[in-house]
Write a protein that holds these residues in place. Structure first.
Motif, PDB file in Angstrom:
ATOM      1  N   GLU A 137       0.738  -1.279  -0.120  1.00 26.22           N
ATOM      2  CA  GLU A 137      -0.061   0.164   0.078  1.00 26.22           C
ATOM      3  C   GLU A 137       0.990   1.342  -0.026  1.00 26.22           C
ATOM      4  N   ARG A 172      -5.051  -7.295  -9.987  1.00 27.67           N
ATOM      5  CA  ARG A 172      -5.807  -6.431  -8.779  1.00 27.67           C
ATOM      6  C   ARG A 172      -5.443  -6.959  -7.699  1.00 27.67           C
ATOM      7  N   GLY A 231     -11.327  -1.014  -2.722  1.00 26.41           N
ATOM      8  CA  GLY A 231     -10.280  -0.798  -1.909  1.00 26.41           C
ATOM      9  C   GLY A 231      -9.094  -1.612  -2.776  1.00 26.41           C
ATOM     10  N   TRP A 232      -9.571  -1.993  -4.180  1.00 24.69           N
ATOM     11  CA  TRP A 232      -8.455  -2.884  -4.866  1.00 24.69           C
ATOM     12  C   TRP A 232      -7.485  -1.542  -5.732  1.00 24.69           C
ATOM     13  N   ARG A 233      -6.414  -2.112  -6.081  1.00 23.92           N
ATOM     14  CA  ARG A 233      -5.463  -1.368  -6.765  1.00 23.92           C
ATOM     15  C   ARG A 233      -4.994  -2.352  -7.987  1.00 23.92           C
ATOM     16  N   PRO A 280      -6.855   3.406  -4.636  1.00 24.23           N
ATOM     17  CA  PRO A 280      -7.813   2.471  -4.853  1.00 24.23           C
ATOM     18  C   PRO A 280      -9.349   2.602  -5.150  1.00 24.23           C
ATOM     19  N   ASP A 281      -9.987   1.650  -5.932  1.00 24.36           N
ATOM     20  CA  ASP A 281     -11.448   1.807  -6.267  1.00 24.36           C
ATOM     21  C   ASP A 281     -12.341   1.593  -4.908  1.00 24.36           C
ATOM     22  N   ARG A 320      -5.780  -6.017  -3.270  1.00 24.11           N
ATOM     23  CA  ARG A 320      -6.000  -5.192  -1.846  1.00 24.11           C
ATOM     24  C   ARG A 320      -5.640  -5.759  -0.511  1.00 24.11           C
TER      25      ARG A 320
END
Length: 225
Positions: free
Chosen positions: A92, A134, A104-106, A100-101, A136
């Motif tokens: 993170e 993806r 919480g996903w990157r 993140p979306d 998180r």
């Protein structure tokens, strides 16, 4: 090997770490999940694979038509796959510039290429195949993170290569982690914990889970899988 789900068209199994998905080269690499399953279900055919050191859910087809339909689901990205892993450090912080979306996903984007001189290693390279993962965070400690991952594409070693490429190799990874990170676990801490798809014959929505009790704090994992 006993499936966790079986019907007339498909089988869902949980592969242990250290077992090949399909036979390898040489007489010492013939024991594998597909052979064990075919000893009981001779018609069973591989649809996708997990790395030898990865544990978790794997799908097999019962017959050619089932294999064709299930393979099409994977090719058209209609199968939801989720993994859990323990990685070194705090990704993170590394990807803090990437927002993140809502969930919480990157995202990690990086083309993956086989390194022929060091195969089976794969590397991020401009000439590689477009690849996207993806991820998180589920839990962190001062030295490691428990993360959830979704491979958008399905390249060989994709999740391992992508996390290594941003400086956070998976604990116990004999290919992509430096010796001190590999030594933190007796096995690769990567597990395929969920498979979800619509049954290609019945249109029934299926969602299979095989969770593990892993931690971002030493000893990181239990003996399961």
């Amino acid at each position: 090997m006993t499936p966790i789900h079986e019907d007339e068209h498909l089988l869902v199994l949980e592969k242990p770490s250290g077992l090949l998905s399909v036979p390898g080269r040489g007489p010492d690499k013939q024991d594998c999940l597909s052979k064990r399953v075919q000893d009981r279900f001779p018609e069973a055919l591989i649809v996708h694979r997990l790395d030898q050191d990865t544990s978790g859910l794997l799908l097999m087809a019962r017959g050619i038509e089932a294999q064709r339909r299930l393979s099409k689901l994977f090719e058209t990205r209609q199968v939801k796959k989720r993994y859990v892993a323990v990685v070194a450090g705090l990704p993170e912080q590394t990807q803090s510039a990437t927002s993140p979306d809502e969930g919480g996903w990157r995202t990690i984007d990086g083309p993956i290429l086989l390194d022929w001189e060091r195969r089976p290693l794969h590397i991020i390279h401009a000439d590689g195949k477009a690849s996207r993962s993806r991820w998180r965070t589920l839990e962190t400690s001062t030295s490691a993170s428990l993360i959830e991952l979704e491979p958008v594409t399905g390249r060989t070693h994709q999740l391992r290569v992508h996390l290594q490429s941003i400086g956070h190799p998976m604990l116990g990874d004999s290919l992509y982690a430096p010796p001190d990170i590999k030594a933190l676990s007796p096995r690769l801490l990567l597990h395929a914990q969920e498979l979800a798809f619509v049954h290609p014959f019945t249109d029934l929505a299926l969602d299979f889970k095989a969770p593990v009790s892993w931690s971002a704090t030493s000893p990181y994992s239990t003996a399961r899988s």
